[in-house]
Design an enzyme around this catalytic site. Structure first.
Site, PDB file in Angstrom:
ATOM      1  N   LEU A  51     -22.885   9.449 -17.979  1.00 54.62           N
ATOM      2  CA  LEU A  51     -23.857  10.735 -18.866  1.00 54.62           C
ATOM      3  C   LEU A  51     -23.440  11.711 -18.943  1.00 54.62           C
ATOM      4  CD1 LEU A  51     -26.087  11.630 -15.340  1.00 54.62           C
ATOM      5  CD2 LEU A  51     -26.747   9.883 -17.148  1.00 54.62           C
ATOM      6  N   ASP A  52     -23.650  11.125 -20.629  1.00 52.11           N
ATOM      7  CA  ASP A  52     -23.896  12.065 -21.383  1.00 52.11           C
ATOM      8  C   ASP A  52     -24.223  13.327 -21.104  1.00 52.11           C
ATOM      9  OD1 ASP A  52     -22.338  10.315 -23.252  1.00 52.11           O
ATOM     10  OD2 ASP A  52     -24.858  10.399 -24.377  1.00 52.11           O
ATOM     11  N   PRO A  53     -22.623  14.851 -21.335  1.00 51.12           N
ATOM     12  CA  PRO A  53     -23.170  16.268 -21.260  1.00 51.12           C
ATOM     13  C   PRO A  53     -24.263  16.309 -22.192  1.00 51.12           C
ATOM     14  CG  PRO A  53     -20.617  16.205 -22.733  1.00 51.12           C
ATOM     15  CD  PRO A  53     -21.617  14.375 -22.865  1.00 51.12           C
ATOM     16  N   LEU A  54     -25.180  16.126 -22.971  1.00 52.66           N
ATOM     17  CA  LEU A  54     -26.449  16.681 -23.274  1.00 52.66           C
ATOM     18  C   LEU A  54     -27.240  15.590 -22.598  1.00 52.66           C
ATOM     19  CD1 LEU A  54     -26.356  17.047 -27.123  1.00 52.66           C
ATOM     20  CD2 LEU A  54     -26.326  18.630 -25.344  1.00 52.66           C
ATOM     21  N   ALA A  55     -27.120  15.009 -21.084  1.00 55.42           N
ATOM     22  CA  ALA A  55     -28.240  14.307 -20.296  1.00 55.42           C
ATOM     23  C   ALA A  55     -28.288  15.269 -19.175  1.00 55.42           C
ATOM     24  CB  ALA A  55     -27.828  12.661 -20.542  1.00 55.42           C
TER      25      ALA A  55
END
Length: 328
Positions: A51-55
């Site tokens: 998962l991306d850091p912004l997710a």
């Protein structure tokens, strides 16, 4: 040379199971994994899809024997809550990038329904430059950071369903059910173009992966607040990753032969994937397939791993602590 005494290093231990983490905003998947691995003092661990850091949201973490089945979660369908900002296109497709264009938003329900219908089913996506996909040994985001755009071949994915959760003048919240490998940022950008106003992904939350849901996950903050016994109680057994597969139970003598990799005759319909158990209720042995009346092993636990799971049933040691942690 004197100094403060060093804190004794905590010994690592063999743990076998799955912990459903609600990944916090701003953390990489690997950083979250390493933190939980340290909290549990686990020897072997891995996650089941970045998962991306912004997710935020569901990040299944596998320990010990469960890592053998992490590919199942990687390959599984996913579910997301995606928040789109309409009228703005960014350089990265999400809120982290710079705004590169702005257009007025004039979207009625008929236009929105038609656009969502066009993006449902088998579709092709061009992977975003700001992604971990590799070309010539380098991640695409490395090229992007250097200001280089490279050609990317379209990839086919499947959007099973898109439902509107809420809608405002310039914001849209969607429930997306899709196949593995779907780029939700690209979906947001494509939808924005079909609507004529442009869009980018302003927030993303993973709510499901196969049979696993975020409703049974725990936040990192809540996990840190628990004592060791309560943390261990949150571990689900390794077969949690394949709980929606058909099950086959073998008698003791057949279970031993299956664990050695031998094919066994079974009265079971052909199936591409099954979970296999021994005679004891918790004796998960591994996975296989059934073809022509034969059970063929695929991923097997070792006898010590099976015995370890029989000795300690993850998630059963402290159900009250588990329920309290998940429902504060």
């Amino acid at each position: 040379m004197s100094g403060a005494p060093r804190t004794p290093r905590q010994p690592r231990r063999a743990l076998h199971g799955v912990l459903l983490l609600d990944k916090p905003l701003g953390w990489s998947s690997n950083d979250a994994l390493q933190k939980v691995k340290w909290l549990l003092r686990a020897e072997k661990a891995g996650h089941t899809g970045t998962l991306d850091p912004l997710a935020t949201g569901l990040l299944p973490l596998c320990f010990g024997a469960a890592t053998k089945f992490s590919q199942v979660s990687l390959e599984a369908d996913k579910r997301y809550t995606a928040t789109l900002k309409l009228g703005q296109v960014t350089s990265t497709g999400d809120a982290e990038g710079e705004i590169v264009s702005e257009r007025p938003v004039a979207v009625d329900q008929a236009l929105l329904d038609a656009a969502l219908a066009r993006l449902t089913g088998p579709i092709e996506q061009v992977p975003p430059m700001h992604s971990a996909l590799k070309k010539d040994g380098k991640a695409l985001y490395e090229y992007a950071r250097a200001g280089i755009e490279v050609e990317r071949a379209p990839r086919q994915v499947t959007i099973h369903a898109i439902d509107i959760l809420s809608r405002q003048a310039d914001a849209l919240v969607l429930d997306v059910r899709c196949s593995k490998g779907t780029y939700i940022r690209t979906l947001a950008q494509d939808l924005g173009e079909l609507l004529g106003c442009g869009a980018h992904l302003s927030a993303l939350r993973r709510t499901g992966s196969g049979a696993l849901t975020v409703s049974r996950s725990i936040t990192l903050e809540a996990l840190q607040a628990l004592d060791e016994r309560a943390r261990l109680a949150l571990l689900q057994p390794p077969d949690a990753l394949v709980v929606d597969w058909p099950a086959i139970r073998l008698p003791a003598e057949e279970a031993g032969r299956f664990l050695s990799g031998l094919r066994r005759r079974v009265s079971h319909a052909d199936a591409p994937a099954v979970r296999v158990y021994g005679p004891e209720p918790q004796a998960f042995l591994g996975t296989g397939l059934v073809r022509g009346g034969e059970l063929i092993a695929q991923r097997l636990l070792s006898p010590p791993e099976v015995q370890s799971l029989l000795n300690v049933s993850p998630g059963a040691a402290a159900p009250q602590a588990q329920e309290a942690a998940l429902n504060p």
